[in-house]
Design a protein around this motif. Structure first.
Motif, PDB file in Angstrom:
ATOM      1  N   GLN A 164      36.243  53.940  50.100  1.00 41.70           N
ATOM      2  CA  GLN A 164      35.493  53.049  50.973  1.00 41.70           C
ATOM      3  C   GLN A 164      34.702  52.046  50.148  1.00 41.70           C
ATOM      4  N   SER A 165      34.386  50.913  50.761  1.00 40.46           N
ATOM      5  CA  SER A 165      33.522  49.923  50.119  1.00 40.46           C
ATOM      6  C   SER A 165      32.520  49.410  51.140  1.00 40.46           C
ATOM      7  N   VAL A 196      42.661  48.880  45.330  1.00 45.37           N
ATOM      8  CA  VAL A 196      42.388  50.243  44.858  1.00 45.37           C
ATOM      9  C   VAL A 196      43.289  51.245  45.556  1.00 45.37           C
ATOM     10  N   CYS A 197      43.447  51.092  46.865  1.00 41.39           N
ATOM     11  CA  CYS A 197      44.326  52.022  47.596  1.00 41.39           C
ATOM     12  C   CYS A 197      45.775  51.857  47.156  1.00 41.39           C
ATOM     13  N   ARG A 198      46.166  50.634  46.865  1.00 41.52           N
ATOM     14  CA  ARG A 198      47.527  50.389  46.391  1.00 41.52           C
ATOM     15  C   ARG A 198      47.746  51.013  45.018  1.00 41.52           C
ATOM     16  N   ALA A 257      27.859  40.989  46.343  1.00 38.43           N
ATOM     17  CA  ALA A 257      27.747  42.349  45.844  1.00 38.43           C
ATOM     18  C   ALA A 257      28.489  43.315  46.753  1.00 38.43           C
ATOM     19  N   THR A 258      29.010  44.375  46.150  1.00 41.23           N
ATOM     20  CA  THR A 258      29.671  45.424  46.926  1.00 41.23           C
ATOM     21  C   THR A 258      29.406  46.773  46.287  1.00 41.23           C
ATOM     22  N   LEU A 259      29.381  47.796  47.108  1.00 41.75           N
ATOM     23  CA  LEU A 259      29.197  49.173  46.646  1.00 41.75           C
ATOM     24  C   LEU A 259      30.462  49.948  46.965  1.00 41.75           C
ATOM     25  N   LEU A 260      31.034  50.618  45.959  1.00 41.47           N
ATOM     26  CA  LEU A 260      32.291  51.342  46.114  1.00 41.47           C
ATOM     27  C   LEU A 260      32.044  52.836  46.182  1.00 41.47           C
ATOM     28  N   GLU A 261      32.677  53.490  47.138  1.00 43.63           N
ATOM     29  CA  GLU A 261      32.678  54.956  47.235  1.00 43.63           C
ATOM     30  C   GLU A 261      34.103  55.391  46.903  1.00 43.63           C
ATOM     31  N   LEU A 262      34.313  55.877  45.663  1.00 41.33           N
ATOM     32  CA  LEU A 262      35.678  56.121  45.181  1.00 41.33           C
ATOM     33  C   LEU A 262      36.393  57.239  45.919  1.00 41.33           C
ATOM     34  N   LYS A 279      42.334  50.046  37.165  1.00 44.55           N
ATOM     35  CA  LYS A 279      43.287  48.961  37.408  1.00 44.55           C
ATOM     36  C   LYS A 279      43.105  48.363  38.786  1.00 44.55           C
ATOM     37  N   GLY A 280      42.927  49.216  39.797  1.00 46.47           N
ATOM     38  CA  GLY A 280      42.760  48.711  41.153  1.00 46.47           C
ATOM     39  C   GLY A 280      41.515  47.857  41.303  1.00 46.47           C
ATOM     40  N   ILE A 281      40.381  48.339  40.777  1.00 41.35           N
ATOM     41  CA  ILE A 281      39.136  47.579  40.851  1.00 41.35           C
ATOM     42  C   ILE A 281      39.275  46.277  40.063  1.00 41.35           C
ATOM     43  N   TYR A 282      39.918  46.372  38.917  1.00 41.30           N
ATOM     44  CA  TYR A 282      40.129  45.184  38.075  1.00 41.30           C
ATOM     45  C   TYR A 282      40.970  44.138  38.803  1.00 41.30           C
TER      46      TYR A 282
END
Length: 419
Positions: free
Chosen positions: A117-118, A192-194, A218-223, A246-249
């Motif tokens: 989630q983000s 990220v999901c991909r 800004a964003t907050l990521l819940e891995l 890689k996904g976040i990048y």
């Protein structure tokens, strides 16, 4: 007439501020959630504070390795406690262009959940517009530097910094930041999901302190959920560390390429599933790669060993990487390695080529997509790609025919048929 004047002035000032940002080096602030005495969410055998730091550093290293035009700032690089407001202050003080906070989710009790989630700043369920108003105050305070210009009163004659029109300008800036934040959040969900194959938990908005105190997108990521056993196992694996980074990048680069013009940084395209599958990792003598990531990994290991045994020793000992020479038959599939994308034409000695010579590009909309090597022999390009993976770990093979891009798998099939 007066309103039109102020609206024009607001637009001019916002554009001027945007131009100043674009001319400077892009600053990315990466925030590893929790730390020190704040352990965050507990798992069966790991804690959130340790995982967030590990993933923040992995993502940051990937940016530092591939994006020389980005300055990466970390809110923490060790296991220390930093209050939320100080994390935001670090971003504001460094005039960050983007703030990304990394966290791990959890549920209380015996409940289990899955997914990435983000979050971006929005109206909280209980606090209404309080977070939005506070973020506007931050935007006004952090961007008030424009009033320190020496010729402020001459350039902006008739404009009162404390007027309602000033509030409109800063509200416009804050709204744009939220719009871009939401766009980045959606890119994160997609990429990220991909990359990881994890469940898409969706992009959300809420009144989160660390987001409302920042003055930039800004964003907050819940891995994932550390409270769910199989998710905790995955989050603690080396495979997950690489895939999430890689996904976040990829999401970050897609965002940056859109809003920071005239850049050129390496990244792996993920525009469609077809593009992702068009990254064959095996010589044609093996079966075509499976779309399943675990099966592909096994095939890659086997093909790597075969390709290394086939490679002549004299080639492996060369210090320089030499692309296949000779003319290619444009009427047959021509295989190339795509290394990165740029919005502008680069000089042949540009540092982004990392020493590779005779690179070329093809145009795709507003982008120039740079390639290395060209051959009708897929195996040659496959082996060449292996030689440059240390320079361009995200590079992949593409194919052309009669000057037009074609599906690389179709090109491989045609290559095999003509052997």
């Amino acid at each position: 007439m007066r309103n039109k004047f102020f609206l024009s002035l607001i637009a001019m000032m916002v554009l001027a501020m945007t131009a100043v940002h674009a001319a400077s080096r892009f600053t990315l602030v990466i925030d590893a959630g929790h730390g020190g005495t704040d352990h965050g969410a507990p798992g069966a055998y790991s804690s959130e504070k340790d995982l967030t730091l590990k993933y923040a550093l992995a993502f940051g290293r990937m940016v530092e390795r591939n994006c020389s035009d980005v300055r990466v700032v970390y809110t923490r690089t060790t296991d220390i406690f930093i209050p939320l407001y100080q994390r935001a202050e670090i971003a504001n003080r460094n005039k960050a262009d983007l703030f990304i906070s990394i966290h791990i989710n959890a549920l209380d009790g015996i409940h289990t959940a899955h997914g990435f989630q983000s979050y971006t700043l929005g109206r909280g369920e209980r606090t209404g517009d309080k977070g939005i108003r506070e973020n506007l105050d931050v935007a006004k305070r952090e961007n008030s530097v424009i009033y320190l210009e020496k010729d402020y009163r001459t350039v902006y004659k008739g404009f009162d910094a404390n007027s309602a029109e000033s509030d409109i300008m800063f509200e416009f800036i804050a709204d744009k930041n939220r719009e871009r934040s939401v766009e980045l959040s959606r890119l994160m969900q997609r990429e990220v999901c991909r990359a990881t194959g994890r469940q898409d938990g969706g992009s959300h908005q809420n009144n989160l302190a660390v987001l409302r105190l920042t003055s930039m997108p800004a964003t907050l990521l819940e891995l994932g959920f550390i409270s769910t056993p199989d998710e905790e196992d995955f989050l603690n694996s080396d495979e997950a560390l690489n895939l999430y980074a890689k996904g976040i990048y990829n999401a970050f680069i897609t965002y940056k390429n859109k809003y920071e013009g005239n850049i050129s940084v390496p990244y792996r395209e993920n525009e469609t599933n077809q593009t992702r599958n068009a990254m064959p990792l095996t010589p044609v003598k093996l079966n075509n790669p499976s779309s399943n990531r675990r099966e592909m990994s096994a095939e890659q290991k086997a093909s790597d060993a075969n390709a290394e045994s086939e490679q002549p020793a004299k080639v492996l000992k060369k210090k320089t990487i030499v692309a296949p020479s000779g003319k290619v038959d444009e009427g047959k599939p021509v295989f190339k390695i795509q290394i990165f994308t740029s919005t502008s034409a680069l000089k042949t000695d540009d540092h982004h080529f990392k020493g590779l010579e005779n690179c070329s590009f093809y145009e795709d909309g507003a982008h120039k997509k740079y390639t290395f090597g060209a051959s009708n022999n897929y195996n040659e390009i496959y082996r060449l790609r292996k030689q440059i993976l240390d320079k361009f770990p995200e590079c992949f093979i593409i194919a052309f025919k009669n000057g037009k891009k074609m599906d690389v798998n179709e090109g491989i099939r045609e290559f095999k048929a003509n052997r």
